[in-house]
Design a protein around this motif. Structure first.
Motif, PDB file in Angstrom:
ATOM      1  N   ASN A 128       0.824  -1.219   0.000  1.00 52.39           N
ATOM      2  CA  ASN A 128       0.000   0.000   0.000  1.00 52.39           C
ATOM      3  C   ASN A 128       0.851   1.259   0.000  1.00 52.39           C
ATOM      4  N   GLY A 129       2.073   1.148  -0.526  1.00 55.33           N
ATOM      5  CA  GLY A 129       2.986   2.289  -0.575  1.00 55.33           C
ATOM      6  C   GLY A 129       3.446   2.738   0.791  1.00 55.33           C
ATOM      7  N   GLY A 130       3.125   1.951   1.838  1.00 55.23           N
ATOM      8  CA  GLY A 130       3.474   2.341   3.205  1.00 55.23           C
ATOM      9  C   GLY A 130       2.433   3.250   3.843  1.00 55.23           C
ATOM     10  N   CYS A 131       1.320   3.496   3.132  1.00 59.20           N
ATOM     11  CA  CYS A 131       0.277   4.402   3.636  1.00 59.20           C
ATOM     12  C   CYS A 131      -0.590   3.688   4.678  1.00 59.20           C
ATOM     13  N   GLU A 132      -0.980   4.415   5.723  1.00 62.93           N
ATOM     14  CA  GLU A 132      -1.854   3.848   6.752  1.00 62.93           C
ATOM     15  C   GLU A 132      -3.258   3.620   6.222  1.00 62.93           C
ATOM     16  N   GLN A 133      -3.743   4.546   5.426  1.00 63.48           N
ATOM     17  CA  GLN A 133      -5.114   4.407   4.919  1.00 63.48           C
ATOM     18  C   GLN A 133      -5.123   4.275   3.384  1.00 63.48           C
ATOM     19  N   THR A 134      -5.149   5.351   2.679  1.00 66.76           N
ATOM     20  CA  THR A 134      -5.307   5.288   1.221  1.00 66.76           C
ATOM     21  C   THR A 134      -4.019   5.655   0.503  1.00 66.76           C
ATOM     22  N   CYS A 135      -3.662   4.813  -0.472  1.00 66.52           N
ATOM     23  CA  CYS A 135      -2.507   5.097  -1.332  1.00 66.52           C
ATOM     24  C   CYS A 135      -3.043   5.392  -2.726  1.00 66.52           C
ATOM     25  N   THR A 136      -2.684   6.557  -3.242  1.00 66.17           N
ATOM     26  CA  THR A 136      -3.120   6.949  -4.580  1.00 66.17           C
ATOM     27  C   THR A 136      -1.910   7.062  -5.492  1.00 66.17           C
ATOM     28  N   GLY A 140       4.151   8.924 -12.160  1.00 63.36           N
ATOM     29  CA  GLY A 140       5.542   9.115 -11.772  1.00 63.36           C
ATOM     30  C   GLY A 140       5.769   9.194 -10.281  1.00 63.36           C
ATOM     31  N   SER A 141       4.722   8.997  -9.472  1.00 62.67           N
ATOM     32  CA  SER A 141       4.874   9.091  -8.025  1.00 62.67           C
ATOM     33  C   SER A 141       3.666   8.442  -7.357  1.00 62.67           C
ATOM     34  N   PHE A 142       3.440   8.731  -6.059  1.00 62.42           N
ATOM     35  CA  PHE A 142       2.264   8.267  -5.327  1.00 62.42           C
ATOM     36  C   PHE A 142       2.026   9.203  -4.159  1.00 62.42           C
ATOM     37  N   GLN A 143       0.852   9.073  -3.536  1.00 64.75           N
ATOM     38  CA  GLN A 143       0.506   9.965  -2.422  1.00 64.75           C
ATOM     39  C   GLN A 143      -0.375   9.223  -1.434  1.00 64.75           C
ATOM     40  N   CYS A 144      -0.063   9.390  -0.157  1.00 59.68           N
ATOM     41  CA  CYS A 144      -0.902   8.839   0.904  1.00 59.68           C
ATOM     42  C   CYS A 144      -1.964   9.867   1.273  1.00 59.68           C
ATOM     43  N   SER A 145      -3.151   9.398   1.575  1.00 52.72           N
ATOM     44  CA  SER A 145      -4.229  10.290   2.008  1.00 52.72           C
ATOM     45  C   SER A 145      -5.076   9.583   3.049  1.00 52.72           C
ATOM     46  N   CYS A 146      -5.940  10.345   3.673  1.00 54.20           N
ATOM     47  CA  CYS A 146      -6.744   9.828   4.782  1.00 54.20           C
ATOM     48  C   CYS A 146      -8.223  10.051   4.510  1.00 54.20           C
ATOM     49  N   GLY A 147      -9.054   9.249   5.157  1.00 56.10           N
ATOM     50  CA  GLY A 147     -10.491   9.386   5.018  1.00 56.10           C
ATOM     51  C   GLY A 147     -11.003  10.637   5.710  1.00 56.10           C
ATOM     52  N   THR A 148     -12.289  10.910   5.494  1.00 59.02           N
ATOM     53  CA  THR A 148     -12.921  12.062   6.125  1.00 59.02           C
ATOM     54  C   THR A 148     -12.786  11.975   7.640  1.00 59.02           C
ATOM     55  N   GLY A 149     -12.388  13.081   8.242  1.00 58.60           N
ATOM     56  CA  GLY A 149     -12.218  13.119   9.694  1.00 58.60           C
ATOM     57  C   GLY A 149     -10.785  12.897  10.125  1.00 58.60           C
ATOM     58  N   TYR A 150      -9.893  12.673   9.155  1.00 58.71           N
ATOM     59  CA  TYR A 150      -8.475  12.464   9.453  1.00 58.71           C
ATOM     60  C   TYR A 150      -7.640  13.379   8.563  1.00 58.71           C
ATOM     61  N   SER A 151      -6.398  13.665   9.022  1.00 55.35           N
ATOM     62  CA  SER A 151      -5.457  14.429   8.210  1.00 55.35           C
ATOM     63  C   SER A 151      -4.139  13.679   8.156  1.00 55.35           C
ATOM     64  N   ILE A 152      -3.408  13.844   7.088  1.00 57.94           N
ATOM     65  CA  ILE A 152      -2.150  13.139   6.925  1.00 57.94           C
ATOM     66  C   ILE A 152      -1.111  13.699   7.891  1.00 57.94           C
ATOM     67  N   ASN A 153      -0.395  12.804   8.534  1.00 57.26           N
ATOM     68  CA  ASN A 153       0.661  13.198   9.462  1.00 57.26           C
ATOM     69  C   ASN A 153       1.828  13.804   8.695  1.00 57.26           C
ATOM     70  N   SER A 154       2.672  14.550   9.406  1.00 60.10           N
ATOM     71  CA  SER A 154       3.817  15.181   8.757  1.00 60.10           C
ATOM     72  C   SER A 154       4.774  14.156   8.152  1.00 60.10           C
ATOM     73  N   ASN A 155       4.694  12.863   8.620  1.00 57.75           N
ATOM     74  CA  ASN A 155       5.555  11.842   8.029  1.00 57.75           C
ATOM     75  C   ASN A 155       5.072  11.411   6.651  1.00 57.75           C
ATOM     76  N   GLY A 156       3.874  11.888   6.261  1.00 54.49           N
ATOM     77  CA  GLY A 156       3.353  11.611   4.932  1.00 54.49           C
ATOM     78  C   GLY A 156       2.730  10.247   4.771  1.00 54.49           C
ATOM     79  N   PHE A 157       2.639   9.460   5.883  1.00 53.72           N
ATOM     80  CA  PHE A 157       2.126   8.099   5.770  1.00 53.72           C
ATOM     81  C   PHE A 157       0.972   7.808   6.731  1.00 53.72           C
ATOM     82  N   THR A 158       1.092   8.201   8.003  1.00 55.99           N
ATOM     83  CA  THR A 158       0.050   7.897   8.987  1.00 55.99           C
ATOM     84  C   THR A 158      -1.033   8.973   9.000  1.00 55.99           C
ATOM     85  N   CYS A 159      -2.177   8.640   9.657  1.00 57.22           N
ATOM     86  CA  CYS A 159      -3.326   9.543   9.693  1.00 57.22           C
ATOM     87  C   CYS A 159      -3.676   9.941  11.122  1.00 57.22           C
ATOM     88  N   ASP A 160      -3.961  11.223  11.332  1.00 62.57           N
ATOM     89  CA  ASP A 160      -4.341  11.750  12.649  1.00 62.57           C
ATOM     90  C   ASP A 160      -5.794  12.210  12.608  1.00 62.57           C
TER      91      ASP A 160
END
Length: 331
Positions: A128-136, A140-160
């Motif tokens: 899952n690209g190392g993402c806690e929730q959603t990997c998009t 040429g790259s990828f991005q981790c994101s979080c569901g509604t009610g969460y925000s991506i942590n500064s580490n770019g992988f976990t969700c708060d």
């Protein structure tokens, strides 16, 4: 030479007591001294062609291999820069080589088996690209994101968890309660939560039994108010409506008689008058215009009435209309 070209294939040249055959350029005279054989120029040093020499009857031409083009001297070959035309058909980077070219891809891409197009490397396929929730996966790259009610942590992988209530009260019109991964809006007494989950709607008392109002009910924020139609005034109980006697104030604006009605009023006129088109003023009726007012002789209009009169030698009758004269019948 005048007979059958002397038997020569090409050129017959007459000489004193004889003749001679010869050939045009690109041919050699055969040992039989009559016929002409093609000269294969390509057999001698490729006849100056840098790459390919192609013999034809009576001549030759130079050509070049794939990836080259013939120069204007018709002998040498120049490299074709395939990358200068449509990027060589490459999806991304085209590198020209001597006599050829090569397609390549930027970081985050791999060259497709067709040798031209570039395929994105999908980092999300692996763990899952190392993402806690959603990997998009992106090009040429990828991005981790979080569901509604969460925000991506500064580490770019976990969700708060996002405390939505901390920003603009979560969009709630009145009260906001934060939950893990969500939040709830609520309203004060006298309001109910709108279907949008954020706004608070006033409870409209007028929707139930007209709020108890006799005539009109006007809802207000957190309350309501009874209102009466034109010609009525609200009773002291705040619900019933009482008729307004418009004639009590300036005679209702009427020129003569004001007649109050339930919820309204009307202007009337005395005898001898007619109501003006403005429905307030009264205009004098000229009775003399109709059948001379019923007078036997003369009719004189007055404001609000009229008088009959008689010529000299006549007296007005007791009915105030006819005229009596001595020795004459009543007129």
């Amino acid at each position: 030479c005048s007979a059958a070209n002397g038997g020569c294939d090409h050129v017959c040249t007459n000489a004193m007591g004889s003749f001679q055959c010869s050939c045009v350029d690109g041919f050699n005279l055969n040992v039989d001294s009559y016929t002409c054989d093609d000269v294969d120029e390509c057999n001698v040093g490729n006849d100056g062609c840098q790459q390919n020499c192609n013999n034809i009857i009576g001549s030759y031409w130079c050509s070049c291999g794939t990836g080259y083009r013939l120069n204007s001297d018709s002998r040498t070959c120049a490299d074709i820069d395939e990358c200068s035309i449509g990027n060589g058909g490459c999806g991304q980077t085209c590198t020209n080589l001597i006599g050829s070219f090569q397609c390549s891809c930027r970081n985050g891409y791999s060259l497709n088996s067709d040798g031209f197009t570039c395929d994105d490397v999908d980092e999300c396929i692996s763990t899952n690209g190392g993402c806690e929730q959603t990997c998009t996966n992106n090009i040429g790259s990828f991005q981790c994101s979080c569901g509604t009610g969460y925000s991506i942590n500064s580490n770019g992988f976990t969700c708060d968890d996002v405390d939505e209530c901390a920003s603009a009260n979560g969009g709630c019109e009145q009260y906001c309660t934060n939950n893990i991964g969500s939040f709830d809006c609520s309203c004060s007494i006298g309001y109910r939560l709108n279907s949008d989950g954020s706004a608070c709607d006033d409870v409209d008392e007028c929707h139930t039994a007209n709020g108890g109002c006799e005539q009109m009910c006007s809802n207000t924020i957190g309350s309501f108010q009874c209102v009466c139609n034109n010609g009525y005034v609200l009773n002291g109980d705040g619900f019933a409506c009482n008729d307004i006697d418009e004639c009590d104030t300036a005679n209702g604006g009427c020129g003569q008689i004001c007649n109050n009605t339930i919820g309204s009023f009307e202007c009337l006129c005395h005898s001898g008058y007619i109501l003006n088109i403005d429905e307030f003023a009264c205009d004098d009726i000229d009775e003399c215009e109709t059948a001379n007012g019923g007078c036997g002789q003369f009719c004189t209009n007055t404001i609000g009435g009229f008088n009959c009169s008689c010529a000299i030698g006549y007296n007005i009758s007791t009915d105030q209309f006819a005229c009596n004269g001595k020795g004459f019948e009543n007129l």
